[in-house]
Design a protein around this motif. Sequence first.
Motif, mmCIF file in Angstrom:
data_model
loop_
_atom_site.group_PDB
_atom_site.id
_atom_site.type_symbol
_atom_site.label_atom_id
_atom_site.label_comp_id
_atom_site.label_asym_id
_atom_site.label_seq_id
_atom_site.Cartn_x
_atom_site.Cartn_y
_atom_site.Cartn_z
ATOM 1 N N GLY A 27 9.469 64.463 22.158
ATOM 2 C CA GLY A 27 8.930 63.373 22.959
ATOM 3 C C GLY A 27 7.995 63.846 24.054
ATOM 4 N N SER A 35 4.671 57.178 26.595
ATOM 5 C CA SER A 35 5.800 57.923 26.034
ATOM 6 C C SER A 35 5.590 58.135 24.536
ATOM 7 C CB SER A 35 7.107 57.166 26.274
ATOM 8 O OG SER A 35 7.397 57.105 27.656
ATOM 9 N N ASN A 56 7.062 59.509 20.566
ATOM 10 C CA ASN A 56 8.207 59.768 19.691
ATOM 11 C C ASN A 56 7.973 61.018 18.835
ATOM 12 O OD1 ASN A 56 6.290 58.891 17.870
ATOM 13 N ND2 ASN A 56 7.635 57.448 16.820
ATOM 14 N N PRO A 116 9.212 62.043 13.241
ATOM 15 C CA PRO A 116 9.271 61.513 14.607
ATOM 16 C C PRO A 116 10.586 60.778 14.875
ATOM 17 C CG PRO A 116 7.831 60.163 13.260
ATOM 18 C CD PRO A 116 8.178 61.360 12.433
ATOM 19 N N MET A 117 10.928 60.674 16.155
ATOM 20 C CA MET A 117 12.121 59.907 16.539
ATOM 21 C C MET A 117 11.909 58.425 16.253
ATOM 22 S SD MET A 117 13.122 61.662 20.203
ATOM 23 C CE MET A 117 11.451 61.507 20.880
ATOM 24 N N THR A 118 12.990 57.705 16.180
ATOM 25 C CA THR A 118 12.880 56.257 15.955
ATOM 26 C C THR A 118 12.421 55.528 17.213
ATOM 27 O OG1 THR A 118 15.216 55.928 16.524
ATOM 28 C CG2 THR A 118 14.697 56.323 14.208
ATOM 29 N N THR A 119 12.561 56.204 18.378
ATOM 30 C CA THR A 119 12.202 55.605 19.670
ATOM 31 C C THR A 119 11.330 56.582 20.447
ATOM 32 O OG1 THR A 119 14.322 54.442 19.740
ATOM 33 C CG2 THR A 119 13.109 54.623 21.810
ATOM 34 N N ALA A 120 10.293 56.067 21.101
ATOM 35 C CA ALA A 120 9.492 56.906 21.995
ATOM 36 C C ALA A 120 10.330 57.263 23.221
ATOM 37 C CB ALA A 120 8.219 56.171 22.403
ATOM 38 N N ARG A 121 10.292 58.536 23.626
ATOM 39 C CA ARG A 121 11.119 58.978 24.758
ATOM 40 C C ARG A 121 10.371 60.035 25.567
ATOM 41 N NH1 ARG A 121 16.740 57.794 23.448
ATOM 42 N NH2 ARG A 121 16.920 57.162 21.260
ATOM 43 N N ASP A 143 11.026 54.891 27.549
ATOM 44 C CA ASP A 143 10.163 54.537 26.409
ATOM 45 C C ASP A 143 8.834 53.931 26.828
ATOM 46 O OD1 ASP A 143 10.819 52.008 27.268
ATOM 47 O OD2 ASP A 143 11.827 51.372 25.425
ATOM 48 N N GLU A 161 19.853 59.580 19.557
ATOM 49 C CA GLU A 161 19.665 59.838 18.130
ATOM 50 C C GLU A 161 19.743 61.338 17.872
ATOM 51 O OE1 GLU A 161 15.621 58.761 16.766
ATOM 52 O OE2 GLU A 161 15.245 58.158 18.842
ATOM 53 N N TRP A 208 16.224 61.638 11.392
ATOM 54 C CA TRP A 208 16.862 61.224 12.636
ATOM 55 C C TRP A 208 17.863 60.110 12.338
ATOM 56 C CZ3 TRP A 208 16.317 63.401 17.416
ATOM 57 C CH2 TRP A 208 15.258 64.286 17.597
#
Length: 448
Positions: free
Chosen positions: A293, A301, A303, A320-325, A344, A353, A362
């Motif tokens: 991230g 932000s 992901n 990539p992650m499922t959520t932007a962080r 996010d 995750e 992920w």
Amino acid sequence: MVDELEELEDLVHVTVGDLPSRGYGVMEEIRRQGKLCDVTLKVGEHKFSAHRIVLAASIPYFHAMFTNDMMECKQDEIIMQGMDPSALEALINFAYNGHLAIDQQNVQSLLIGASFLQLQNIKDACCSFLKERLHPKNCLGVRQFAETMMCTVLYDAANRFIHEHFVEVSMSEEFLALTFDEVLELVSRDELNVKAEEQVFEAALAWVRFDREQREVFLPELLSKIRLPLCRPQFLTDRVQQDDLVRCCHKCRDLVDEAKDYHLMPERRPHLLAFKTRPRCCTSIAGLIYAVGGLNSAGDSLNVVEVFDPIANRWEKCQPMTTARSRVGVAVVNGLLYAIGGYDGQSRLSTVEVYNPDSDTWTKVGSMNSKRSAMGTVVLDGQIYVCGGYDGNCSLNSVETFSPETDKWTVVTPMSSNRSAAGVTVFEGRIYVSGGHDGLQIFNTVGF
């Protein structure tokens, strides 16, 4: 005419570059015809004719024999003790043509012969051949052979391979055939590459069970070298303590109790032998660096996840992650990478995750009790701890711990100060939190 010649250079050099190689080729042909040979090398019932001058020119052992007035220098037939006939024949042919074919069937006999005849280049080539073909099923045997032949480079390479592939090696027939002293020395090593100490326990137990009647007596000493306090409490209770070999041995039960006390009574941890709580670290395996991230140049932000391989010296993108962080907490437990909380771009997150590098995927796991970014994150005894952070309104003093086995977060004793962006580390079973800020002041204090 003579006067004109006298005015020219009176010395001319003539060089025929391939004469030595052609000469050796002619000598090899003469040997095949059985002509001019002046020595016979004998191994058992096998005899090989050759020329002393060629052997002396190409093989250090014969050079010393034929030029230092040794008894054999005048003998027509020389007995070669302890050599494989086919290896000797191949090395005699090598003396004439400089060519040698190494394969799985002849490499050991060639290495033995080359060592005896002091052909270091052949010895090195055989060692390289074996080094490139190390496998969990043969590395222990190769290491023992290298030690016998005093091949230091091959011995070290086999040792590193055993460290790096210990789990697979422990499942081989060679491992089960090791002596007690060899197994004890191996399971004592810091350098073993294991994801969890449980794997070392299973390896030791498999070795004992392979010949239970003869080996059961060795289990207490083996267990004393295994770092049982580093095993998960559930594993100690459900697997180690319940094993019939452990249950019927008083010394083994004491070792299990010691490990359980490590988890139940942290104040007693300083009294344990230091090696029992020191995680193993395979120094010959370079780790991977993950960038998880963060923010781009526009302040958004991300992901995006990338991994850096120090050996290949390159970055590669992961799933990539499922959520932007951004300002995300990260931790590694049992070979899995956890991305915890963060921001996010709109709000602070409590979601978590986990990344599996084997499948490049992920998966969402249990969420924290509090939303937080810029928290401190550490791993202690297989549990993830998050300390402080920022929830969008204020810095936090709360601390939570996550159990991968139960997939639950539990609130534990809070810190004495509200801190975000603090440094957090683990030392001798304690969590230390240093620096950070509370939104108004920046700290130089340390809490634990």
